[in-house]
Design a protein around this motif. Structure first.
Motif, PDB file in Angstrom:
ATOM      1  N   ILE A 103      83.233 -13.331  -8.332  1.00  0.00           N
ATOM      2  CA  ILE A 103      83.584 -11.932  -9.056  1.00  0.00           C
ATOM      3  C   ILE A 103      81.944 -11.930  -9.425  1.00  0.00           C
ATOM      4  O   ILE A 103      81.402 -12.573 -11.022  1.00  0.00           O
ATOM      5  N   GLY A 104      81.308 -10.030  -9.708  1.00  0.00           N
ATOM      6  CA  GLY A 104      80.483  -9.581 -10.270  1.00  0.00           C
ATOM      7  C   GLY A 104      79.497  -9.901  -9.329  1.00  0.00           C
ATOM      8  O   GLY A 104      78.484  -9.141  -9.892  1.00  0.00           O
ATOM      9  N   THR A 105      79.225 -11.125  -8.713  1.00  0.00           N
ATOM     10  CA  THR A 105      78.204 -11.496  -8.093  1.00  0.00           C
ATOM     11  C   THR A 105      77.070 -10.224  -7.023  1.00  0.00           C
ATOM     12  O   THR A 105      75.568  -9.914  -7.210  1.00  0.00           O
ATOM     13  N   ALA A 106      77.524  -8.955  -5.894  1.00  0.00           N
ATOM     14  CA  ALA A 106      77.260  -7.930  -5.764  1.00  0.00           C
ATOM     15  C   ALA A 106      76.804  -7.235  -6.028  1.00  0.00           C
ATOM     16  O   ALA A 106      76.193  -6.297  -5.931  1.00  0.00           O
ATOM     17  N   GLY A 107      77.658  -6.996  -7.297  1.00  0.00           N
ATOM     18  CA  GLY A 107      77.339  -5.759  -7.877  1.00  0.00           C
ATOM     19  C   GLY A 107      76.351  -6.400  -9.161  1.00  0.00           C
ATOM     20  O   GLY A 107      75.324  -5.736  -9.068  1.00  0.00           O
ATOM     21  N   GLU A 128      68.132 -17.343  -6.309  1.00  0.00           N
ATOM     22  CA  GLU A 128      69.093 -16.949  -7.323  1.00  0.00           C
ATOM     23  C   GLU A 128      69.267 -15.944  -7.249  1.00  0.00           C
ATOM     24  O   GLU A 128      69.969 -15.040  -7.277  1.00  0.00           O
ATOM     25  N   CYS A 129      68.113 -14.999  -7.573  1.00  0.00           N
ATOM     26  CA  CYS A 129      67.966 -13.433  -7.027  1.00  0.00           C
ATOM     27  C   CYS A 129      68.775 -12.835  -5.526  1.00  0.00           C
ATOM     28  O   CYS A 129      69.454 -11.992  -4.757  1.00  0.00           O
ATOM     29  N   GLY A 130      68.049 -14.331  -4.603  1.00  0.00           N
ATOM     30  CA  GLY A 130      68.147 -13.682  -3.513  1.00  0.00           C
ATOM     31  C   GLY A 130      69.640 -13.708  -3.024  1.00  0.00           C
ATOM     32  O   GLY A 130      70.026 -13.532  -2.085  1.00  0.00           O
ATOM     33  N   SER A 131      70.797 -15.352  -3.222  1.00  0.00           N
ATOM     34  CA  SER A 131      71.736 -14.876  -3.199  1.00  0.00           C
ATOM     35  C   SER A 131      72.155 -14.292  -3.617  1.00  0.00           C
ATOM     36  O   SER A 131      73.538 -13.489  -2.815  1.00  0.00           O
ATOM     37  N   LEU A 132      71.977 -12.970  -4.553  1.00  0.00           N
ATOM     38  CA  LEU A 132      73.022 -12.601  -5.517  1.00  0.00           C
ATOM     39  C   LEU A 132      72.598 -11.097  -4.494  1.00  0.00           C
ATOM     40  O   LEU A 132      73.594 -10.421  -4.135  1.00  0.00           O
ATOM     41  N   ARG A 133      71.618 -10.673  -3.833  1.00  0.00           N
ATOM     42  CA  ARG A 133      71.104  -9.751  -2.854  1.00  0.00           C
ATOM     43  C   ARG A 133      71.824  -9.505  -1.928  1.00  0.00           C
ATOM     44  O   ARG A 133      72.841  -8.795  -1.128  1.00  0.00           O
ATOM     45  N   GLN A 134      72.008 -10.645  -1.157  1.00  0.00           N
ATOM     46  CA  GLN A 134      72.229 -11.154   0.245  1.00  0.00           C
ATOM     47  C   GLN A 134      73.851 -11.283  -0.289  1.00  0.00           C
ATOM     48  O   GLN A 134      74.966 -11.103   0.895  1.00  0.00           O
ATOM     49  N   ARG A 135      75.048 -11.422  -1.243  1.00  0.00           N
ATOM     50  CA  ARG A 135      76.166 -11.413  -1.663  1.00  0.00           C
ATOM     51  C   ARG A 135      76.634  -9.773  -1.542  1.00  0.00           C
ATOM     52  O   ARG A 135      77.826  -9.172  -1.246  1.00  0.00           O
ATOM     53  N   TYR A 136      75.452  -9.474  -2.110  1.00  0.00           N
ATOM     54  CA  TYR A 136      75.770  -7.567  -1.843  1.00  0.00           C
ATOM     55  C   TYR A 136      75.431  -6.999  -0.879  1.00  0.00           C
ATOM     56  O   TYR A 136      76.520  -6.457   0.395  1.00  0.00           O
ATOM     57  N   ASP A 211      82.303  -7.343  -4.207  1.00  0.00           N
ATOM     58  CA  ASP A 211      83.399  -8.093  -3.736  1.00  0.00           C
ATOM     59  C   ASP A 211      83.786  -8.413  -2.839  1.00  0.00           C
ATOM     60  O   ASP A 211      83.299  -9.547  -1.821  1.00  0.00           O
ATOM     61  N   TYR A 212      84.468  -7.899  -1.996  1.00  0.00           N
ATOM     62  CA  TYR A 212      85.626  -8.490  -0.871  1.00  0.00           C
ATOM     63  C   TYR A 212      86.155  -9.833  -1.128  1.00  0.00           C
ATOM     64  O   TYR A 212      85.714 -10.215  -0.265  1.00  0.00           O
TER      65      TYR A 212
END
Length: 271
Positions: A103-107, A128-136, A211-212
């Motif tokens: 939870i919260g990763t895409a945010g 790590e930042c790339g994974s966050l942006r990809q999740r969004y 989040d989906y």
């Protein structure tokens, strides 16, 4: 490509949370001006990749011109055994509360897209930042959970507007109360790093949208079997609270055992 993927993924996520398998979708596009061939090519590629991943296809729709920004409206159509659709209205007191994934990763990904300077203050690597942006940008509907929800869950819905807001909706629809243990909400590695540096960010993560994931209530005697089956299916789920008797109300217990203070905007509201 990301827009095409996400437009379909966020609608297929609703099907997954109902225990349904996607069959196809209808799409309406409205453009203020004629799109470029390059944009349409990328959009189509993103849609193609998504529908191949999710097992569905474009069945028809409409393309039009209208004032204002680009509008994409997708209606996803799925199949579920007769009488087996998992509703949000059937949670029962005593059920265990589960959420899939993290939870919260895409945010956090959206925050980084808006302000790349946050990377340094959060102490995160480029990966790590790339994974966050990809999740969004590219959410993954939890289709592997669909048959398990039909087998184990009493109620379920997808988390799109924030865990807290969507849980509150489920409680109201079912006419029950609930308790959410904030410290048990699953966080991805980068999100955990952010919370370690700024513990107050936890409240923001559980109220962020996009989040989906799947929020499900499971009878207590089936909870362990559900968690084990989900893990075997490749989608870990976490026990994050309990459904309680009483009128609809949500109690959120913070890491210190006291009620968690939420931001003024506790989730996404379209209006």
């Amino acid at each position: 490509q990301d827009i095409g993927w996400k437009a379909l993924a966020v609608n297929v996520s609703d099907l997954a949370a109902k225990g349904a398998a996607p069959l196809g979708y209808l799409m309406a596009l409205s453009f203020p001006t004629a799109p470029t061939a390059g944009w349409m090519s990328g959009f189509a590629e993103g849609l193609q990749a998504a529908q191949s991943r999710f097992g569905c296809h474009l069945m028809g729709g409409d393309t039009d011109r209208r004032p204002g920004p680009l509008t994409i409206s997708i209606t996803a159509i799925g199949s579920v055994p007769l009488g087996r659709m998992v509703l949000r209205t059937a949670a029962k007191a005593g059920d265990a509360l589960f959420v899939s994934g993290s939870i919260g990763t895409a945010g956090l990904g959206l925050e980084l897209i808006k302000n790349a300077g946050l990377q340094a203050s959060w102490g995160l690597s480029d990966d790590e930042c790339g994974s966050l942006r990809q999740r969004y940008r590219r959410p993954e509907p939890r289709l592997a959970l669909s048959p398990l929800l039909r087998q184990y869950a009493s109620a379920a819905m997808d988390v799109s507007d924030g865990l807290v807001k969507d849980l509150d909706r489920l409680l109201r629809a079912s006419g029950v109360a609930g308790r959410l243990i904030a410290a048990d909400v699953p966080l991805a590695g980068p999100a955990r790093k952010v919370v370690v540096r700024a513990p107050e960010r936890l409240a923001g993560l559980i109220t962020a949208g996009d989040d989906y994931e799947v929020l499900a209530t499971v009878p207590h005697d089936k909870a362990r079997a559900f968690a084990e089956a989900a893990l075997a299916a490749g989608v870990p789920v976490m026990h994050i609270g309990q459904i309680l008797p009483g009128p609809p109300a949500l109690a959120i217990v913070g890491p210190d055992g006291a009620p968690l203070q939420l931001p003024e905007r506790a989730g996404w509201d379209h209006f």
